[in-house]
Structure formats: structure tokens, C-alpha cells
Scaffold this motif. Structure first.
Motif, PDB file in Angstrom:
ATOM      1  N   ASP A 207       0.701  -1.305   0.020  1.00  0.00           N
ATOM      2  CA  ASP A 207      -0.014  -0.141   0.212  1.00  0.00           C
ATOM      3  C   ASP A 207       0.855   1.131   0.083  1.00  0.00           C
ATOM      4  O   ASP A 207       0.095   2.493   0.252  1.00  0.00           O
ATOM      5  N   GLY A 208       2.244   1.230  -0.044  1.00  0.00           N
ATOM      6  CA  GLY A 208       2.999   2.273   0.006  1.00  0.00           C
ATOM      7  C   GLY A 208       3.301   2.755   1.443  1.00  0.00           C
ATOM      8  O   GLY A 208       2.744   2.173   2.324  1.00  0.00           O
ATOM      9  N   ALA A 209       4.194   3.528   1.539  1.00  0.00           N
ATOM     10  CA  ALA A 209       4.504   4.019   2.932  1.00  0.00           C
ATOM     11  C   ALA A 209       5.186   5.589   2.670  1.00  0.00           C
ATOM     12  O   ALA A 209       5.635   6.144   1.534  1.00  0.00           O
ATOM     13  N   TRP A 210       4.861   6.332   3.862  1.00  0.00           N
ATOM     14  CA  TRP A 210       5.388   7.800   3.909  1.00  0.00           C
ATOM     15  C   TRP A 210       6.904   7.541   4.259  1.00  0.00           C
ATOM     16  O   TRP A 210       7.037   6.994   5.362  1.00  0.00           O
ATOM     17  N   LEU A 211       7.841   8.607   3.880  1.00  0.00           N
ATOM     18  CA  LEU A 211       8.942   8.654   4.344  1.00  0.00           C
ATOM     19  C   LEU A 211       9.181  10.123   5.036  1.00  0.00           C
ATOM     20  O   LEU A 211       8.826  11.064   4.328  1.00  0.00           O
ATOM     21  N   ARG A 212       9.293  10.131   6.171  1.00  0.00           N
ATOM     22  CA  ARG A 212       9.488  11.258   6.860  1.00  0.00           C
ATOM     23  C   ARG A 212      10.785  12.108   6.341  1.00  0.00           C
ATOM     24  O   ARG A 212      11.531  11.523   5.996  1.00  0.00           O
ATOM     25  N   PRO A 213      10.469  13.433   6.617  1.00  0.00           N
ATOM     26  CA  PRO A 213      11.853  14.378   6.344  1.00  0.00           C
ATOM     27  C   PRO A 213      12.701  14.037   7.312  1.00  0.00           C
ATOM     28  O   PRO A 213      12.414  13.793   8.506  1.00  0.00           O
ATOM     29  N   THR A 214      13.886  14.224   6.869  1.00  0.00           N
ATOM     30  CA  THR A 214      15.087  14.095   7.862  1.00  0.00           C
ATOM     31  C   THR A 214      15.690  15.263   8.375  1.00  0.00           C
ATOM     32  O   THR A 214      16.525  15.373   9.300  1.00  0.00           O
ATOM     33  N   LYS A 215      14.981  16.435   7.777  1.00  0.00           N
ATOM     34  CA  LYS A 215      15.357  17.940   8.299  1.00  0.00           C
ATOM     35  C   LYS A 215      14.103  18.722   8.285  1.00  0.00           C
ATOM     36  O   LYS A 215      13.349  18.467   7.242  1.00  0.00           O
ATOM     37  N   ASP A 216      13.954  19.553   9.344  1.00  0.00           N
ATOM     38  CA  ASP A 216      13.057  20.474   9.270  1.00  0.00           C
ATOM     39  C   ASP A 216      12.960  21.302   8.160  1.00  0.00           C
ATOM     40  O   ASP A 216      14.040  21.726   7.252  1.00  0.00           O
TER      41      ASP A 216
END
Length: 229
Positions: A207-216
Motif C-alpha cells: 500500500d506504499g509508505a510515507w518517508l518522513r523528512p530528515t530535516k525541518d
């Protein structure tokens, strides 16, 4: 364990040659590279909870050396290669002693310049072991294709089983090679106490996945604007 890592400096002609050489499974660990790439894939500085468990990795490596068809099991040797900045010598002492207690030899070199590295020391030790033993299996923990791709493929062509263990995000040289085997370090049983905070593109959920940002976002934008000034 074989003779200790001091044999890095032994000339090859000190060792027996031919079929009388004992079979060996060798593990070499590129500590600076694995530490750096771990930080890259989790987007943060590694902590004790997110670092690899060397005891579990040792158990996996030794288990892989079992060969029911062999008259006797191969020798096994595991070596960790580390750069030691003088200012961190005291804090790294406990880590080094823990490695030794798990059965690893440690080659420690002082890091006095920014470009000081231990890659050549690793290659030298592998070369020594190809002369002193019949190198049956070589397991290299490193995502550094620039220094290791060619010599490891040469060993594979010569008949050694060569396995690269690293993070899939940074080990394209091994994944794409037709001669090298690749294992993602997180697929080694028990290598981490808990799953790492990463999403592997080679193992995405259907179903896919979110990749969170590693920097603000504001911090990243600010960095860009500062470079334009």
C-alpha cells in the motif's frame, strides 16, 4: 580465531601455500562506514539502541560457516577496523573491549587527519589471509564501493564466496554486482534490538509508505537561502 590482527604486517611468504592451508571464513567490519551510513538511513545520530548487536552478528556468521560436507569446519575470524580520534579514545575503550569479549579482533588506528581511513588496512588483511589460508567465505560489512568493489569481485572470480553486508540505500555496488552476494544488515537475525526507523525502497509495503523528512522544512529552506547570499 586465527592468529591475531598483528599479522597485517606479516609477509605472505611466511605462510604455507597450496592445499595444506586451512580453510577460513573471514568477516571484516568497516566501522567508520557502517556508523556513517547508519546515521544516513535513520536520519539521526545512532544511539546505543539503534547500533548493531555484535554478539548476534557473530552468532550469524559462525552459523554460516557450518559445512556438513567438509571433513572439518573452517576456521572463523572476525575483525573490526576502527579509526580512533584521540579525543574519543577513552569513550571508545569500553566499545573495543566489548568487541574483543564477543570474539572480534580489533584493528584500531588513530585518526589524526580528516582523510585518515582504515580501508587499505582492511584490504591488506584480506590479502594476507588469502595467502595464509584457503579463503572460503569473506563477509564484508561496508557500503564503500569505491574502495572495495574491484578487489572483492576479483576474489569472487578466484572462487571465494564474497558477501557484502550493508544498508541497501548505500550499497548499490554490491546489489548490482553479478559476482557479489548482498545482504541488508537489518536482515541479519538479531542484528538490531528493534527495527530501525527507515523504510527500504526494496521492501515497501504493497500500500506504499510515507518517508518522513530528515530535516525541518524551514531549516532546509534557510540553509538554501544562506548559500545564495
Amino acid at each position: 580465531m586465527t592468529a591475531d590482527a598483528a599479522t597485517l604486517t606479516e609477509p605472505a611468504d611466511r605462510f604455507p601455500a597450496g592445499d595444506d592451508r586451512p580453510a577460513l571464513d573471514l568477516l571484516v567490519w568497516d566501522a567508520p562506514n557502517i556508523d556513517m551510513t547508519l546515521a544516513t538511513v535513520i536520519g539521526a545520530r545512532p544511539t546505543a539502541a539503534s547500533r548493531p548487536r555484535f554478539d548476534a552478528i557473530a552468532a550469524w556468521f559462525v552459523d554460516g560457516a557450518d559445512d556438513p560436507t567438509a571433513a572439518q569446519p573452517p576456521e572463523v575470524e572476525a575483525c573490526v577496523f576502527a579509526n580512533v580520534p584521540p579525543q574519543h579514545a577513552v569513550t571508545l575503550q569500553r566499545w573495543v573491549e566489548a568487541l574483543r569479549s564477543f570474539g572480534y579482533a580489533v584493528f584500531a588506528r588513530p585518526k589524526l587527519q580528516a582523510d585518515d581511513d582504515i580501508d587499505q588496512s582492511m584490504l591488506d588483511h584480506i590479502s594476507v589471509r588469502t595467502e595464509s589460508h584457503q579463503l572460503r567465505r569473506l563477509v564484508v560489512f561496508s557500503g564503500d564501493g569505491r574502495n572495495f568493489a574491484e578487489p572483492l569481485e576479483d576474489l569472487a572470480r578466484a572462487g571465494t564466496e564474497v558477501v557484502v553486508v550493508a544498508f541497501s540505500e548505500v550499497a548499490g555496488y554490491a546489489i548490482s554486482s553479478e559476482l557479489l552476494q548482498f545482504i541488508d544488515i537489518e536482515d541479519v537475525p538479531g542484528a538490531f534490538a528493534a527495527p530501525l526507523d527507515r523504510v527500504r525502497l526494496d521492501a515497501l509495503p504493497v500500500d506504499g509508505a510515507w518517508l518522513r523528512p530528515t530535516k525541518d522544512l524551514r531549516e532546509a529552506a534557510g540553509s538554501f537561502l544562506a548559500r545564495r547570499v
